[in-house]
Enzyme design. Structure first.
Site, PDB file in Angstrom:
ATOM      1  N   ARG A  44       0.745  -0.809   0.052  1.00 40.82           N
ATOM      2  CA  ARG A  44       0.026  -0.033   0.242  1.00 40.82           C
ATOM      3  C   ARG A  44       0.698   1.245  -0.286  1.00 40.82           C
ATOM      4  O   ARG A  44       0.767   2.667  -0.349  1.00 40.82           O
ATOM      5  CB  ARG A  44      -1.029  -0.100   1.051  1.00 40.82           C
ATOM      6  CG  ARG A  44      -2.320  -1.619   1.225  1.00 40.82           C
ATOM      7  CD  ARG A  44      -2.668  -1.401   2.644  1.00 40.82           C
ATOM      8  NE  ARG A  44      -1.340  -1.845   3.131  1.00 40.82           N
ATOM      9  CZ  ARG A  44      -1.506  -1.216   5.018  1.00 40.82           C
ATOM     10  NH1 ARG A  44      -2.702  -0.944   5.216  1.00 40.82           N
ATOM     11  NH2 ARG A  44      -0.434  -1.167   5.310  1.00 40.82           N
ATOM     12  N   LYS A 133       6.518 -17.975   8.574  1.00 41.22           N
ATOM     13  CA  LYS A 133       5.867 -18.086   9.664  1.00 41.22           C
ATOM     14  C   LYS A 133       5.265 -16.957  10.854  1.00 41.22           C
ATOM     15  O   LYS A 133       5.962 -16.064   9.768  1.00 41.22           O
ATOM     16  CB  LYS A 133       6.653 -18.530  10.537  1.00 41.22           C
ATOM     17  CG  LYS A 133       7.812 -17.948  10.449  1.00 41.22           C
ATOM     18  CD  LYS A 133       8.607 -18.175  12.061  1.00 41.22           C
ATOM     19  CE  LYS A 133       9.289 -16.452  12.799  1.00 41.22           C
ATOM     20  NZ  LYS A 133      10.546 -16.653  13.165  1.00 41.22           N
ATOM     21  N   HIS A 163      13.219 -20.748   6.403  1.00 41.76           N
ATOM     22  CA  HIS A 163      13.967 -20.334   6.070  1.00 41.76           C
ATOM     23  C   HIS A 163      15.070 -21.501   6.686  1.00 41.76           C
ATOM     24  O   HIS A 163      16.427 -21.352   6.090  1.00 41.76           O
ATOM     25  CB  HIS A 163      15.314 -18.829   6.121  1.00 41.76           C
ATOM     26  CG  HIS A 163      14.973 -19.025   7.093  1.00 41.76           C
ATOM     27  ND1 HIS A 163      13.795 -17.758   8.081  1.00 41.76           N
ATOM     28  CD2 HIS A 163      16.236 -18.114   7.670  1.00 41.76           C
ATOM     29  CE1 HIS A 163      14.860 -17.488   8.913  1.00 41.76           C
ATOM     30  NE2 HIS A 163      15.867 -17.823   8.971  1.00 41.76           N
ATOM     31  N   ASP A 220       8.336 -17.361  18.407  1.00 38.91           N
ATOM     32  CA  ASP A 220       9.426 -17.301  17.439  1.00 38.91           C
ATOM     33  C   ASP A 220      10.556 -18.429  16.510  1.00 38.91           C
ATOM     34  O   ASP A 220      10.515 -18.439  15.372  1.00 38.91           O
ATOM     35  CB  ASP A 220      10.059 -15.838  18.223  1.00 38.91           C
ATOM     36  CG  ASP A 220      10.902 -15.030  16.654  1.00 38.91           C
ATOM     37  OD1 ASP A 220      10.223 -15.382  15.802  1.00 38.91           O
ATOM     38  OD2 ASP A 220      11.892 -14.952  16.636  1.00 38.91           O
ATOM     39  N   HIS A 225      11.272 -23.268  13.664  1.00 34.82           N
ATOM     40  CA  HIS A 225      12.302 -23.239  13.344  1.00 34.82           C
ATOM     41  C   HIS A 225      13.253 -24.421  14.172  1.00 34.82           C
ATOM     42  O   HIS A 225      13.531 -25.505  13.462  1.00 34.82           O
ATOM     43  CB  HIS A 225      14.058 -22.002  13.925  1.00 34.82           C
ATOM     44  CG  HIS A 225      13.064 -20.906  12.552  1.00 34.82           C
ATOM     45  ND1 HIS A 225      12.426 -21.122  11.477  1.00 34.82           N
ATOM     46  CD2 HIS A 225      12.455 -19.585  12.999  1.00 34.82           C
ATOM     47  CE1 HIS A 225      11.854 -20.003  10.952  1.00 34.82           C
ATOM     48  NE2 HIS A 225      12.556 -18.536  11.611  1.00 34.82           N
ATOM     49  N   LYS A 324      17.029 -13.864  23.803  1.00 31.83           N
ATOM     50  CA  LYS A 324      17.345 -12.766  22.995  1.00 31.83           C
ATOM     51  C   LYS A 324      18.070 -12.025  23.684  1.00 31.83           C
ATOM     52  O   LYS A 324      17.200 -12.108  25.398  1.00 31.83           O
ATOM     53  CB  LYS A 324      16.305 -11.498  22.979  1.00 31.83           C
ATOM     54  CG  LYS A 324      15.742 -12.056  21.343  1.00 31.83           C
ATOM     55  CD  LYS A 324      14.648 -11.305  20.699  1.00 31.83           C
ATOM     56  CE  LYS A 324      14.086 -11.519  18.891  1.00 31.83           C
ATOM     57  NZ  LYS A 324      15.008 -11.770  18.576  1.00 31.83           N
TER      58      LYS A 324
HETATM   59  P1  NDP Z   1       6.238  -5.949   8.012  1.00 33.91           P
HETATM   60  O1  NDP Z   1       5.755  -6.178   9.762  1.00 33.91           O
HETATM   61  O2  NDP Z   1       6.995  -5.132   8.738  1.00 33.91           O
HETATM   62  O3  NDP Z   1       5.336  -6.735   7.352  1.00 33.91           O
HETATM   63  C1  NDP Z   1       4.979  -6.128   6.249  1.00 33.91           C
HETATM   64  C2  NDP Z   1       4.351  -5.164   5.197  1.00 33.91           C
HETATM   65  O4  NDP Z   1       3.068  -5.933   4.986  1.00 33.91           O
HETATM   66  C3  NDP Z   1       4.095  -4.084   5.444  1.00 33.91           C
HETATM   67  O5  NDP Z   1       4.846  -3.253   5.109  1.00 33.91           O
HETATM   68  C4  NDP Z   1       3.164  -3.172   4.819  1.00 33.91           C
HETATM   69  O6  NDP Z   1       3.241  -2.946   3.590  1.00 33.91           O
HETATM   70  C5  NDP Z   1       1.889  -4.705   4.837  1.00 33.91           C
HETATM   71  N1  NDP Z   1       1.141  -4.179   5.469  1.00 33.91           N
HETATM   72  C6  NDP Z   1       0.459  -4.710   7.177  1.00 33.91           C
HETATM   73  N2  NDP Z   1      -0.012  -4.190   7.782  1.00 33.91           N
HETATM   74  C7  NDP Z   1      -0.820  -4.235   6.203  1.00 33.91           C
HETATM   75  C8  NDP Z   1      -2.794  -4.312   6.137  1.00 33.91           C
HETATM   76  N3  NDP Z   1      -2.951  -3.570   7.532  1.00 33.91           N
HETATM   77  N4  NDP Z   1      -2.546  -4.794   4.877  1.00 33.91           N
HETATM   78  C9  NDP Z   1      -2.438  -4.421   3.867  1.00 33.91           C
HETATM   79  N5  NDP Z   1      -0.349  -4.843   3.911  1.00 33.91           N
HETATM   80  C10 NDP Z   1       0.201  -4.836   4.562  1.00 33.91           C
HETATM   81  O7  NDP Z   1       6.410  -7.890   8.174  1.00 33.91           O
HETATM   82  P2  NDP Z   1       7.720  -8.567   7.651  1.00 33.91           P
HETATM   83  O8  NDP Z   1       8.394  -7.376   6.347  1.00 33.91           O
HETATM   84  O9  NDP Z   1       8.596  -8.588   8.770  1.00 33.91           O
HETATM   85  O10 NDP Z   1       7.239  -9.796   8.063  1.00 33.91           O
HETATM   86  C11 NDP Z   1       6.699 -10.068   6.885  1.00 33.91           C
HETATM   87  C12 NDP Z   1       6.082 -12.277   7.522  1.00 33.91           C
HETATM   88  O11 NDP Z   1       7.298 -12.508   7.573  1.00 33.91           O
HETATM   89  C13 NDP Z   1       5.726 -12.035   8.592  1.00 33.91           C
HETATM   90  O12 NDP Z   1       4.767 -13.038   9.085  1.00 33.91           O
HETATM   91  C14 NDP Z   1       6.931 -12.296   9.660  1.00 33.91           C
HETATM   92  O13 NDP Z   1       6.230 -12.953  10.496  1.00 33.91           O
HETATM   93  C15 NDP Z   1       8.222 -13.355   8.674  1.00 33.91           C
HETATM   94  N6  NDP Z   1       8.741 -13.366   8.936  1.00 33.91           N
HETATM   95  C16 NDP Z   1       9.460 -12.083   9.044  1.00 33.91           C
HETATM   96  C17 NDP Z   1      10.997 -12.231   9.024  1.00 33.91           C
HETATM   97  C18 NDP Z   1      11.565 -10.392   9.811  1.00 33.91           C
HETATM   98  O14 NDP Z   1      13.309 -10.674   9.819  1.00 33.91           O
HETATM   99  N7  NDP Z   1      11.453  -9.790   9.212  1.00 33.91           N
HETATM  100  C19 NDP Z   1      11.689 -13.418   9.704  1.00 33.91           C
HETATM  101  C20 NDP Z   1      11.371 -14.404   9.608  1.00 33.91           C
HETATM  102  C21 NDP Z   1       9.757 -14.331   9.138  1.00 33.91           C
HETATM  103  P3  NDP Z   1       2.639  -2.239   2.839  1.00 33.91           P
HETATM  104  O15 NDP Z   1       2.173  -1.039   4.306  1.00 33.91           O
HETATM  105  O16 NDP Z   1       3.204  -0.974   2.118  1.00 33.91           O
HETATM  106  O17 NDP Z   1       1.292  -2.035   3.091  1.00 33.91           O
END
Ligand code: NDP
Length: 454
Positions: A44, A133, A163, A220, A225, A324
């Site tokens: 978004r 996850k 991963h 987590d 994992h 952590k």
């Molecule tokens: P984020 O919290 O950074 O969210 C990712 C994106 O989701 C945001 O940038 C946002 O993009 C979009 N988003 C958030 N809320 C909404 C909404 N209400 N409607 C539509 N889009 C939305 O997540 P991460 O990138 O950290 O993680 C993504 C997934 O990967 C999760 O399931 C997490 O558990 C998993 N994960 C993450 C890791 C990490 O190190 N970050 C490691 C392992 C797994 P926008 O606002 O542009 O729409």
């Protein structure tokens, strides 16, 4: 149909995409396992073409490196929109070329909404879905999520990402165990005293309260994992390394895995870090971090003892721990062997048991054995034989993406296993929710609560 795959990353403005997914894609495209990928990021948030280009170029480390990587970089684009809406999803498929792979880099609740919207669309042939996850929030919700997914694509095109299964050392465990004569004959309760899997990080919360405060160390790390690592250590030899046989062995051993003695109170411990010092820097208490709800009592250190009820493993403790804000990084599997039944009279000295230490990161392996001393040859001492494994060509996410692009779910979590991993830890989650296990504290930068036995 062309041989092109279009990788559509939902949530492309997020942390996972920038930090792990795009660098993983780059490592794959620069390797000889690369494929022709068109990359579309979506979210978004607004991203100008220059901003997106900057994000991707940085992840590809400036130098595109191979023709495939160059091609992906040149054609990559960001399409702004809400991925939960049918209109935007249709637009993304229209913009795709060849077979689309939809990667859900989204918070789990949003992924569920996207899946519901996908169910309303006539989907492109061969569509593959990749989900992160946590997969659901308990056994029942994982089952419901599986049912929703199966309405839109078959199981073999659902990639539930972990991963850790793409980590070189975890994969190497398969080679180590099944391609050597040495280990398999002693890989059982007759010879092994205990198996410990540690994943301790020095880092604290690092601003991830929104996600972490609801998950905690148990969900987590251990529920996901570390149970996969346990499975790879404890499973029987698969007849082939493919999505049917390897995943069947993983499922089979996890069906035999339980919280020790079905007693989560005696078999689990939890703690949260208080203020402390890490690397000379003051770290605030977890409870004082922005976005943390103290009522939740989220643990930043969790330890659970499991048992694997098979003939091979009966009686061997499998201790899984992750924390952590610890004093040092410790990411390893430590296998401790039983002492020899008897030492010949006249051999003296160290009687500490043999160990096999497999570091998850960096990739090293150490066999700790007893040898004759350098002075009196019959005074024993400990020696280590260590091997540094070659640096993997692909990052763990590169490995995960390779499986997805090559239509091979071997390294992804099968649906029943995703459900089973919740069932395994459910007694611990329930006991902690009911406050039957106290939440201990430890200073950030320490080895854990003082009164925890080592
Ligand atoms: P984020 O919290 O950074 O969210 C990712 C994106 O989701 C945001 O940038 C946002 O993009 C979009 N988003 C958030 N809320 C909404 C909404 N209400 N409607 C539509 N889009 C939305 O997540 P991460 O990138 O950290 O993680 C993504 C997934 O990967 C999760 O399931 C997490 O558990 C998993 N994960 C993450 C890791 C990490 O190190 N970050 C490691 C392992 C797994 P926008 O606002 O542009 O729409």
């Amino acid at each position: 149909m062309t041989d092109t795959t279009t990788l559509i990353i939902l949530g492309a403005s997020g942390d996972l995409t920038e930090r792990l997914l795009l660098p993983g894609l780059a490592s794959l495209l620069k390797s000889d396992r690369g494929v022709d990928v068109q990359l579309i990021g979506t979210g978004r948030s607004e991203r100008s073409p220059e901003e997106w280009d900057d994000v991707v170029t940085t992840a590809f480390n400036g130098d595109a490196g191979s023709d495939l990587a160059k091609k992906t970089l040149a054609s990559s684009r960001y399409i702004q929109g809400d991925p939960t809406t049918v209109e935007h999803l249709k637009a993304l498929f229209e913009a795709s070329e060849g077979t689309p792979v939809m990667y859900f880099a989204l918070p789990p609740a949003i992924s569920t909404k996207v899946i519901q919207s996908l169910a309303e669309i006539d989907l492109p042939d061969g569509l593959r879905l990749a989900l992160e996850k946590p997969f659901g929030s308990d056994e029942e919700s994982a089952r419901e999520l599986n049912a929703e997914l199966l309405k839109i694509v078959p199981e073999e095109r659902i990639h539930r990402t972990d991963h850790f299964l793409g980590r070189a050392t975890v994969l190497n465990m398969i080679g180590l165990r099944f391609a050597n004569r040495l280990f398999e004959p002693v890989w059982n309760s007759e010879n092994i005293e205990k198996v410990e899997i540690f994943y301790d990080e020095v880092l604290g919360l690092e601003g991830r309260a929104q996600y972490y405060d609801k998950a905690g160390a148990l969900i987590d790390m251990i529920q996901s994992h570390l149970l996969q690592v346990l499975a790879v250590i404890a499973m029987d030899a698969p007849s082939s390394i493919d999505s049917v046989e390897l995943r069947s062995e993983i499922a089979r051993v996890l069906r035999a895995t339980w919280v020790k003695d079905a007693d989560p109170v005696a078999s689990s411990r939890r703690a949260q870090y208080a203020a402390g010092t890490i690397d000379g820097k003051d770290v605030p208490a977890y409870a004082d971090e922005d976005g943390v709800d103290v009522e939740r009592q989220t643990e930043t250190l969790a330890e659970v003892e499991f048992e694997v009820k098979t003939r091979r493993w009966a009686g061997v403790p499998f201790i899984l721990r992750s924390g952590k804000g610890m004093t040092k990084i410790r990411k390893e599997v430590l296998i401790t062997f039983k002492p020899v039944p008897a030492l010949p009279e006249g051999l003296k000295g160290s009687s500490t048991p043999d160990t096999l230490r497999i570091e998850i990161s960096p990739e090293t392996m150490e066999l700790g054995v007893t040898t004759n001393g350098s002075g009196n040859p019959f005074d024993l001492e400990k020696s280590t034989m260590s091997v540094t494994l070659g640096k993997p060509e692909l990052t763990p996410y590169g490995e995960v993406l390779s499986g997805i692009f090559h239509d091979d779910p071997t390294l992804s979590i099968r649906g029943d296993v995703a459900e089973r991993c919740w069932a395994i830890v459910a007694p611990v989650i329930d006991a902690w929710k009911a406050d039957r296990v106290p939440l201990d504290t430890y200073a950030a930068g320490s080895t854990g609560p003082k009164d925890w036995p080592a």
